[in-house]
Each structure stands twice: as C-alpha cells, then as structure tokens.
Design an enzyme around this catalytic site. Structure first.
Site, PDB file in Angstrom:
ATOM      1  N   GLU A 234      22.067  55.576  25.161  1.00 58.37           N
ATOM      2  CA  GLU A 234      22.239  54.124  25.166  1.00 58.37           C
ATOM      3  C   GLU A 234      22.429  53.600  26.595  1.00 58.37           C
ATOM      4  O   GLU A 234      23.085  54.231  27.415  1.00 58.37           O
ATOM      5  CB  GLU A 234      23.454  53.735  24.314  1.00 58.37           C
ATOM      6  CG  GLU A 234      23.278  54.080  22.848  1.00 58.37           C
ATOM      7  CD  GLU A 234      24.467  53.678  21.980  1.00 58.37           C
ATOM      8  OE1 GLU A 234      25.396  53.012  22.476  1.00 58.37           O
ATOM      9  OE2 GLU A 234      24.461  54.041  20.787  1.00 58.37           O
TER      10      GLU A 234
ATOM     11  N   SER B  22      25.632  57.194  14.141  1.00 55.32           N
ATOM     12  CA  SER B  22      26.166  56.391  13.024  1.00 55.32           C
ATOM     13  C   SER B  22      26.772  57.319  11.975  1.00 55.32           C
ATOM     14  O   SER B  22      27.506  56.866  11.099  1.00 55.32           O
ATOM     15  CB  SER B  22      25.065  55.539  12.390  1.00 55.32           C
ATOM     16  OG  SER B  22      23.915  56.304  12.102  1.00 55.32           O
TER      17      SER B  22
ATOM     18  N   GLU C   8      18.255  47.044  19.382  1.00 58.47           N
ATOM     19  CA  GLU C   8      19.173  46.741  18.276  1.00 58.47           C
ATOM     20  C   GLU C   8      19.772  45.335  18.421  1.00 58.47           C
ATOM     21  O   GLU C   8      20.264  44.956  19.487  1.00 58.47           O
ATOM     22  CB  GLU C   8      20.312  47.789  18.241  1.00 58.47           C
ATOM     23  CG  GLU C   8      21.277  47.545  17.101  1.00 58.47           C
ATOM     24  CD  GLU C   8      22.194  48.735  16.793  1.00 58.47           C
ATOM     25  OE1 GLU C   8      22.039  49.811  17.402  1.00 58.47           O
ATOM     26  OE2 GLU C   8      23.064  48.567  15.923  1.00 58.47           O
TER      27      GLU C   8
ATOM     28  N   ASP D 130      20.861  61.671  18.522  1.00 58.83           N
ATOM     29  CA  ASP D 130      21.674  60.858  19.430  1.00 58.83           C
ATOM     30  C   ASP D 130      22.537  61.738  20.300  1.00 58.83           C
ATOM     31  O   ASP D 130      23.158  62.695  19.807  1.00 58.83           O
ATOM     32  CB  ASP D 130      22.608  59.950  18.615  1.00 58.83           C
ATOM     33  CG  ASP D 130      22.080  58.532  18.501  1.00 58.83           C
ATOM     34  OD1 ASP D 130      21.229  58.139  19.324  1.00 58.83           O
ATOM     35  OD2 ASP D 130      22.524  57.823  17.584  1.00 58.83           O
TER      36      ASP D 130
HETATM   37  O1  KIV Z   1      23.250  55.842  15.334  1.00 55.49           O
HETATM   38  C1  KIV Z   1      22.338  55.216  14.784  1.00 55.49           C
HETATM   39  O2  KIV Z   1      22.111  55.298  13.571  1.00 55.49           O
HETATM   40  C2  KIV Z   1      21.513  54.351  15.625  1.00 55.49           C
HETATM   41  C3  KIV Z   1      20.666  53.348  14.929  1.00 55.49           C
HETATM   42  C4  KIV Z   1      21.509  52.224  14.490  1.00 55.49           C
HETATM   43  C5  KIV Z   1      19.514  52.934  15.745  1.00 55.49           C
HETATM   44  O3  KIV Z   1      21.571  54.446  16.799  1.00 55.49           O
END
Ligand code: KIV
Length: 284
Positions: A118, A49, A186, A87
């Site tokens: 994901e 994000s 989510e 991530d």
């Molecule tokens: O990238 C992010 O902040 C996320 C959250 C929305 C769980 O994956």
C-alpha cells in the site's frame, strides 16, 4: 488431464489492452480458493482483510507476516489457474529493503505470484523498484489504504477533488515507473478512477472505485453475506451465507440434543454375526 493455462501478469496486461475486464476476489482458505478458481475468476487476493474476516480484528494493522504465510499457503494449494496476489502486512515492508525482500520472497516461495503493497511514498517506490528487480511481481494499492487507517483517521473516500485526483495519478505513475504489474484503487470516485485508469499502462483493479477500472475486486465474505460486521456501500451481496450457516448449525444442534442425529445412514455397523457374538457376551 485438462490443460489449464495459468493467468500471469502478462495475461493481465493483455486483458487491459483488449478491454477485457479483470476479476479478482479475496480468499483465505483452500476450499474457497478452489471454488473461486474453478469459477474462472482471474486473480485471487489473499488480502490482509483476513485480519477482520478470519481473525476478528477491527483493522488490518494487527496482521503479521506469519498470518499471511499460513493463509497464502492454504490458498495456493487450491489454485491451478488464477493469479494469486498476497498482501504484505503492516510494517512487513517498511523497515528496510532487506526485510521487505525477505518477506516478499517468503510469500512468493509458497506460491503467490505477486505481492501487494500500500502507498507510494518515496520509500515505498524504492521498495517496489527493488522487488521488481528481484523478479517479484508487485501490485500497488492507492486511494483508501487500510494499513494507514490510524493516520487517515477513518474510512474516507480518497481523491475527491480535481487536485487530489491529479495527486493520485502522479502517485500511480510513480508506482508504474517503479514496475508494478497492476494497481488496486480503493474508495475513489468513479470519474477519478476512470481518469487514472485511462492514463496508466498497467491495469487498475477497483474496489469502491466505479465501473471504469480495468477490473473489480471484492472481499469474498462480503459478496457471500458471511461477514457479521458492516458491509460497505460498494459491495453487492450475491448470497446470504450467514443465514444458511446459522440455519444448518441450529438444525444440527437441535437434532443432536433431541437424539435424532446421527441417522441410520451416518453410522457404521457390525455384521450380524459379530453383533450376535457381542450380544451373547453381554448377557453372560
Ligand atoms: O485486504 C484486502 O482484502 C484488500 C482489498 C480490500 C483490495 O486489500
């Protein structure tokens, strides 16, 4: 020195077993990560994000592994206790198992304690299984999966029927069998997220998934009221940083333009003796 016990994947598992809620917030920089850690939040997600909150993109798909490495390093430098999850960005784990391992390994070697991927296609399941066999903690992410925005076609709630909830549970169980240590859910209806959470051994961490998941995660810029864009329904804004920042910046701008800043307490001065020498030389 204070003896700080770091949160591990085992801690998260125990928290689920003891019905203790798990907290997670995103962070992308050193100072924010440090404050989140000091406030006792259990886990920090260096979310992709950051593509939106930090880099100003419209989606997360433009984020690269280099971006994730830079911001993950900043976050891990500020953290002593929280379990840091980084991530894996779009396409950094989709080409080959080798590429996924190299990229996940880089994030772990700069201090992340887990990586998040994901989806749950056969290919992803295989990657998850491989990474966990390499000793890398993996967090899964189901429901709305932002990296698939172009194929999903919009920001839609997922698992909205009995059949789709069962499909999500089936995907979650495959990820669990492959070795994930936690699962982010989510934008899933509260009842579906509850059903999935109750039928999994690993902890679930919800965002827009109601109150019955084992933990909650939100984007830090959203809860602090810093992000200039749209704030989703599932967010509670705990502060209005945007207004605090704008007011401070406006004041600074005005004080400089009006010759008020810097004030007496903000400047360095010569001693009287050095000053008089300077003044003497100036008049000569
Ligand atoms: O990238 C992010 O902040 C996320 C959250 C929305 C769980 O994956």
């Amino acid at each position: 020195m204070q003896n700080i016990k770091p949160v591990t994947s085992r801690t998260l598992q125990k928290m689920k077993e003891n019905n203790e809620k798990i907290t997670m917030l995103t962070a992308y920089d050193f100072s924010t990560a440090k404050y989140i850690d000091e406030c006792g939040v259990d886990t920090i997600l260096v979310g992709d994000s950051l593509g939106m909150t930090i880099l100003g993109y419209d989606t997360t798909v433009k984020v690269t592994i280099e971006d994730m490495l830079t911001f993950t390093k900043a976050v891990t430098n500020g953290v002593q206790r929280a379990f840091v999850v980084a991530d894996m960005p779009f396409l950094s784990y989709h080409t080959t198992k080798e590429q996924a391992t190299i990229n996940a390994g880089k994030l772990i070697q700069i201090g992340a304690k887990a990586v998040k991927l994901e989806g749950a296609s056969d290919f992803i399941i295989d990657i998850v299984s491989h990474l966990t066999q390499c000793g890398i903690n993996v967090v899964g992410h189901l429901g709305f999966t932002p990296q698939y925005i172009n194929t999903i076609g919009g920001y839609f709630v997922q698992g909205k029927s009995y059949e789709n909830t069962l499909k999500l549970l089936d995907a979650a169980k495959k990820l669990e069998a492959a070795g994930i240590c936690a699962l982010v859910l989510e934008m899933v209806p509260e009842e579906s997220a509850k059903y999935i959470s109750e039928n999994l051994t690993v902890p679930t961490i919800g965002i827009g998934a109601g109150k019955y998941t084992d933990g909650q995660v939100l984007v830090i810029d959203d809860i602090l009221g810093k992000y200039p864009g749209l704030v989703p329904k599932f967010v509670k804004q705990y502060a209005d940083l945007k207004e605090i920042m704008k007011s401070a910046i406006t004041q600074y701008n005005e004080e400089v333009k009006n010759g008020l800043f810097p004030f007496k307490e903000n400047v360095f001065n010569l001693t009287e003796e050095e000053k008089s020498k300077l003044e003497y030389n100036l008049v000569k």
